[in-house]
Design an enzyme around this catalytic site. Sequence first.
Site, mmCIF file in Angstrom:
data_model
loop_
_atom_site.group_PDB
_atom_site.id
_atom_site.type_symbol
_atom_site.label_atom_id
_atom_site.label_comp_id
_atom_site.label_asym_id
_atom_site.label_seq_id
_atom_site.Cartn_x
_atom_site.Cartn_y
_atom_site.Cartn_z
ATOM 1 N N GLY A 49 0.792 -1.146 0.050
ATOM 2 C CA GLY A 49 -0.241 -0.083 0.121
ATOM 3 C C GLY A 49 0.891 1.120 0.130
ATOM 4 O O GLY A 49 2.034 1.247 -0.265
ATOM 5 N N HIS A 88 4.552 2.109 -8.104
ATOM 6 C CA HIS A 88 3.347 0.990 -8.081
ATOM 7 C C HIS A 88 2.285 1.116 -9.087
ATOM 8 O O HIS A 88 2.181 -0.012 -9.852
ATOM 9 C CB HIS A 88 2.660 1.064 -6.630
ATOM 10 C CG HIS A 88 3.328 0.748 -5.533
ATOM 11 N ND1 HIS A 88 3.525 1.823 -4.593
ATOM 12 C CD2 HIS A 88 3.920 -0.309 -5.070
ATOM 13 C CE1 HIS A 88 4.189 1.385 -3.550
ATOM 14 N NE2 HIS A 88 4.409 -0.130 -3.809
ATOM 15 N N GLU A 102 12.580 -3.238 -9.292
ATOM 16 C CA GLU A 102 13.940 -3.436 -8.954
ATOM 17 C C GLU A 102 14.714 -2.642 -8.116
ATOM 18 O O GLU A 102 15.905 -2.671 -7.778
ATOM 19 C CB GLU A 102 14.829 -3.098 -10.534
ATOM 20 C CG GLU A 102 14.550 -3.986 -11.551
ATOM 21 C CD GLU A 102 15.408 -4.008 -12.681
ATOM 22 O OE1 GLU A 102 15.684 -2.849 -13.110
ATOM 23 O OE2 GLU A 102 15.615 -4.945 -13.458
ATOM 24 N N SER A 147 7.470 4.291 -0.576
ATOM 25 C CA SER A 147 6.035 4.552 0.327
ATOM 26 C C SER A 147 6.771 5.303 1.419
ATOM 27 O O SER A 147 6.231 6.188 2.070
ATOM 28 C CB SER A 147 5.467 3.375 0.710
ATOM 29 O OG SER A 147 4.979 2.854 -0.514
#
Length: 283
Positions: A31, A37, A151, A189
């Site tokens: 998340g 993402h 990566e 994140s």
Amino acid sequence: MKVYTEKQQIVAAIDKFKAENKILGLVPTMGALHEGHLALVQKALENNDYVVVSIFVNPTQFDNKEDLVKYPRNLERDLELLKTLDENKILVYAPTVDDIYCGKTESEKFNFDGLEFEMEGKFRPGHFDGVGTIVKRFFDIIKPDNAYFGEKDFQQLQIIKKLVEKYHIPVNIIPCPIHREESGLAMSSRNTRLKPEYLEAAPFIYNTLNSAKVHFGTKSADIVTQWVESQFESHDLLKLEYFIIADTTTLKTVKHKTNNKEYRAFIAVYADDIRLIDNIALN
Ligand code: PAF
């Protein structure tokens, strides 16, 4: 876009797709989604009939309790971001800890042929057992044809390839390039937790990796490593945990360069209490 919080429900939906011979992609995430993402999901959407995005902050891969507690979580926002893509082809799996671990929140123990003892493995004990446990479980539940990994976590990517090989899991592992902010900072994140002065300082990491790459053209791995260490010694805000030049396949630190091998530089840095990692291909 349907959001599933229970294993049985998503398994039922997946069984239906499988019966129709649909190709299924998986993008596992914790998340706090960012552009990196979304690029993984976009790539998955291009090559699969349906894409499962898992959103699960996996407790067993955190060696540091505080890091787990402070890990950014914002499901509402994540769902909004996913809706900007081809949402009819996306299934979100956002399970609870219990749905995954059934009251026994523990890792399996893995042997990844030594990959797990390098770099992150040295500094985050048990981390890759936790990653192996959750990814193997997701593969088992979702049975994807293709699974997408960034990566930025290059060691994780190599370990997942090893997991698939060792357990004969029928899934293609698709690596995806690192996404960077305009400043060069690798998207993560954890970046959302950086205080402004650290956010401003953090691109130093990628700049140093780029310079290390240039130096590696003419200098030994040892000399380049010492040079990078000296750059961080004089830095006020960023604390180097490790810089390593390693063989891309074995992840072992390079002793002597040979022409037919591929090398990568790996780095972990503390910006305040936030740990940032990055890497760069050297040839
Ligand atoms: O890379 C991550 O975000 C996590 O390690 C993963 C692969 C989703 C497993 O929890």
